[in-house]
Design an enzyme around this catalytic site. Structure first.
Site, PDB file in Angstrom:
ATOM      1  N   ASN A 138       0.798  -1.414   0.063  1.00 48.99           N
ATOM      2  CA  ASN A 138       0.049   0.086  -0.076  1.00 48.99           C
ATOM      3  C   ASN A 138       0.887   1.229  -0.106  1.00 48.99           C
ATOM      4  O   ASN A 138       0.374   2.273  -0.576  1.00 48.99           O
ATOM      5  CB  ASN A 138      -0.957  -0.032   1.144  1.00 48.99           C
ATOM      6  CG  ASN A 138      -2.342  -0.645   0.889  1.00 48.99           C
ATOM      7  OD1 ASN A 138      -2.639  -0.517  -0.479  1.00 48.99           O
ATOM      8  ND2 ASN A 138      -3.145  -0.956   2.038  1.00 48.99           N
ATOM      9  N   PHE A 396      -1.629  -8.410   4.264  1.00 53.47           N
ATOM     10  CA  PHE A 396      -0.322  -7.713   4.453  1.00 53.47           C
ATOM     11  C   PHE A 396      -0.025  -6.428   3.878  1.00 53.47           C
ATOM     12  O   PHE A 396       1.053  -6.118   2.987  1.00 53.47           O
ATOM     13  CB  PHE A 396       0.998  -8.949   3.921  1.00 53.47           C
ATOM     14  CG  PHE A 396       0.266 -10.417   3.936  1.00 53.47           C
ATOM     15  CD1 PHE A 396      -0.041 -10.530   5.254  1.00 53.47           C
ATOM     16  CD2 PHE A 396       0.034 -11.057   2.803  1.00 53.47           C
ATOM     17  CE1 PHE A 396      -0.508 -12.092   5.484  1.00 53.47           C
ATOM     18  CE2 PHE A 396      -0.499 -12.351   3.136  1.00 53.47           C
ATOM     19  CZ  PHE A 396      -0.679 -13.220   4.286  1.00 53.47           C
ATOM     20  N   CYS A 397      -1.029  -5.420   3.700  1.00 50.11           N
ATOM     21  CA  CYS A 397      -0.801  -4.261   3.144  1.00 50.11           C
ATOM     22  C   CYS A 397      -0.730  -4.447   1.488  1.00 50.11           C
ATOM     23  O   CYS A 397      -0.176  -3.443   0.901  1.00 50.11           O
ATOM     24  CB  CYS A 397       0.293  -3.279   3.690  1.00 50.11           C
ATOM     25  SG  CYS A 397      -0.100  -2.749   5.212  1.00 50.11           S
ATOM     26  N   ASN A 398      -1.103  -5.532   0.925  1.00 46.80           N
ATOM     27  CA  ASN A 398      -1.051  -5.716  -0.155  1.00 46.80           C
ATOM     28  C   ASN A 398      -2.288  -6.314  -1.102  1.00 46.80           C
ATOM     29  O   ASN A 398      -2.371  -7.373  -1.326  1.00 46.80           O
ATOM     30  CB  ASN A 398      -0.008  -6.683  -0.517  1.00 46.80           C
ATOM     31  CG  ASN A 398       0.514  -7.209  -2.020  1.00 46.80           C
ATOM     32  OD1 ASN A 398      -0.324  -6.773  -3.005  1.00 46.80           O
ATOM     33  ND2 ASN A 398       1.612  -7.312  -2.502  1.00 46.80           N
TER      34      ASN A 398
END
Ligand code: PLP
Length: 472
Positions: A138, A396-398
């Site tokens: 992100n 995982f911020c993805n």
């Protein structure tokens, strides 16, 4: 299941290169003994590395040995600190084999800080393009907000399950679309923090030759892979040191080509970034070098710990670290992929490559019951916590990696976001997309992972074999 010694013997037979990484077993027993003393099965190296006791000792001794002032003055304590900061810059360049004629190091609080510096300062304009694969953290995705507010076009290029690699022909076509009269930015991760895929570094040269600046997110790659900036020459590289070294936190860097850095225009100035600023004259003049990008006082007492850490990694050598992680990941992925319920259905579905080439030590997956339901990743995390296993779950911020892996379509997302224009909790989001899984379980290996770690995880995973959803 075989006992640990039996399983390890078979593993060593199948992965003979592992024997050459014995030094890391010795280090684990000494410098990292707290892992085993406290019974941790640490499988979150992509979250953060683990530090050696000797790194902490070296830093403590350093702190106690002298008096260090705020840098950038001529007084003795300040001059000493300035010298140490500059020495650390040099060591970072050396570590990544980057020529000081070509590259500079800007210290930031973390990789995100480095990405934001590029995003907010990049000369996006209406004819510019910002190109990126779905598979990004992100902190890279967020750059699209700077691009859009300058009127630039944001283009996402897909990754394709189950291997989660880029669609090569789509990416090649997108790379042909840079407008040569504008600045264009292509950003991608050298290693996915979702699937562990290593996206080819050859895209760097190819993109640059077609009119792009390349921003390489190396945060998940450099903990277990050597990045050689003499052979791969992106315009910008971002990373966080705690992911490589475990300690210190709070320091990352942007390694930038001087020519590319000179294209950036900072949206403000602050203490530390200017040579001259005037109130009545209403002017300011930026520093020319990395200082123009370091807002306020940098984390100067911590920087020497980066040097100690890098020296520690160099003394081990990337060769051993990389080989060890590749062997353990190969075994883990094969075992997980082979794990079946008695009815033949898989216990685990892996998102990413099963083979070890061009993949790192992060493995994303979900668990399934024998009656075919996915088991919520939060349940797996809860069970793992109770077994003293540190893993990570979610996306995982993805989010792009997660959406591609879990088969969540643009239409589903758009329906959901149109219905909920304001705030949206994760639970609301799950309900909105029909209770599909919104995340996965991630296991990631690193510097001092050993066979016992992956064996313990497989023992844990087997507990889910032949369990119905209502029995978990
Ligand atoms: C690939 C990648 N990029 C960027 C980041 C952001 O790093 P930080 O939170 O240290 O800024 C991470 C963190 O996990 C990452 O894995």
């Amino acid at each position: 299941m075989n006992t640990l010694p039996e399983a390890e013997q078979l593993f060593r037979r199948d992965y003979p290169d592992y024997a050459g990484t014995r030094l890391l077993d010795e280090l684990r027993a000494g410098d990292y003994e707290r892992l085993d003393r406290l019974g941790h099965v640490y499988l979150d190296y992509t979250g953060s590395g683990v530090y050696a006791a000797s790194q902490i000792r070296a830093h403590t001794e350093f702190l106690l040995a002298n008096v260090y002032g705020n840098p950038h003055s001529t007084n003795p304590t300040s001059a000493l600190t300035t010298q140490l900061v500059e020495r650390t810059r040099t060591r970072v360049l050396e570590f990544f084999n980057a020529s000081p004629q070509e590259y500079v190091v800007v210290f930031t609080p973390n990789a995100t800080g480095a990405l934001k510096l590029v995003g907010e300062s990049y000369p996006f304009q209406r004819r510019s393009r910002f190109l990126l694969p779905f598979d990004n953290h992100n902190s890279v995705n967020g750059i699209r907000e700077f691009a859009r507010s300058a009127g630039a076009t944001v283009v996402y290029t897909p990754v394709v399950p189950p291997d989660m690699r880029c669609d090569v022909s789509a990416l090649a076509a997108h790379l042909e679309q840079a407008d040569p009269t504008a600045d264009n930015l292509f950003a991608y991760p050298a290693q996915s923090n979702f699937s562990g895929v290593q996206h080819s570094l050859e895209w760097v040269t190819r993109a640059r030759s077609r009119g792009w600046h390349v921003l390489l997110d190396a945060a998940a790659y450099v903990p277990t892979n050597r990045l050689d900036l003499a052979s791969c020459q992106p315009d910008f590289v971002c990373l966080s040191f705690y992911k490589i070294l475990g300690y210190p936190t709070g320091v990352g860097c942007l390694i930038a080509r001087k020519a590319a850095l000179a294209r950036l225009r900072r949206p403000w100035f602050s203490g530390g970034t200017i040579t001259v600023a005037s109130v009545q004259g209403d002017r300011h003049y930026m520093h020319e070098g990395p200082e123009a990008f370091e807002d306020g006082t940098i984390n100067y007492l911590t920087l020497p710990a980066v040097e100690f850490g890098l020296r520690h990694i160099s003394s081990i050598g990337y060769e051993a670290i990389h080989t060890r992680v590749a062997c353990l990941t190969g075994w883990l992925v094969q075992q997980l992929a082979a794990l079946r319920h008695q009815n033949g259905s898989p216990v685990v579905r892996i998102y990413g490559p099963i083979a070890t080439d061009a993949r790192g030590g992060s493995v994303a997956c979900n668990f399934y019951s024998c009656d075919g339901h996915f088991i919520d990743h939060r349940v797996i995390e809860d069970r793992a916590n109770r077994a003293n296993i540190s893993l990570r779950t979610g996306c995982f911020c993805n989010p792009g990696g997660g959406e591609a892996a879990l088969g969540i379509s643009a239409e589903e997302l758009s329906t959901c976001f149109t219905r909920t224009p304001e705030r949206l909790s994760l639970d609301d989001f799950r309900r909105c997309i029909d209770d599909k899984s919104t995340g996965a379980v991630r296991l990631s290996l690193g510097l001092v992972s050993n066979f016992a770690d992956v064996y313990q995880f497989m023992r844990f995973a087997r507990r889910f074999a032949d369990k119905r959803a209502d029995e978990i």
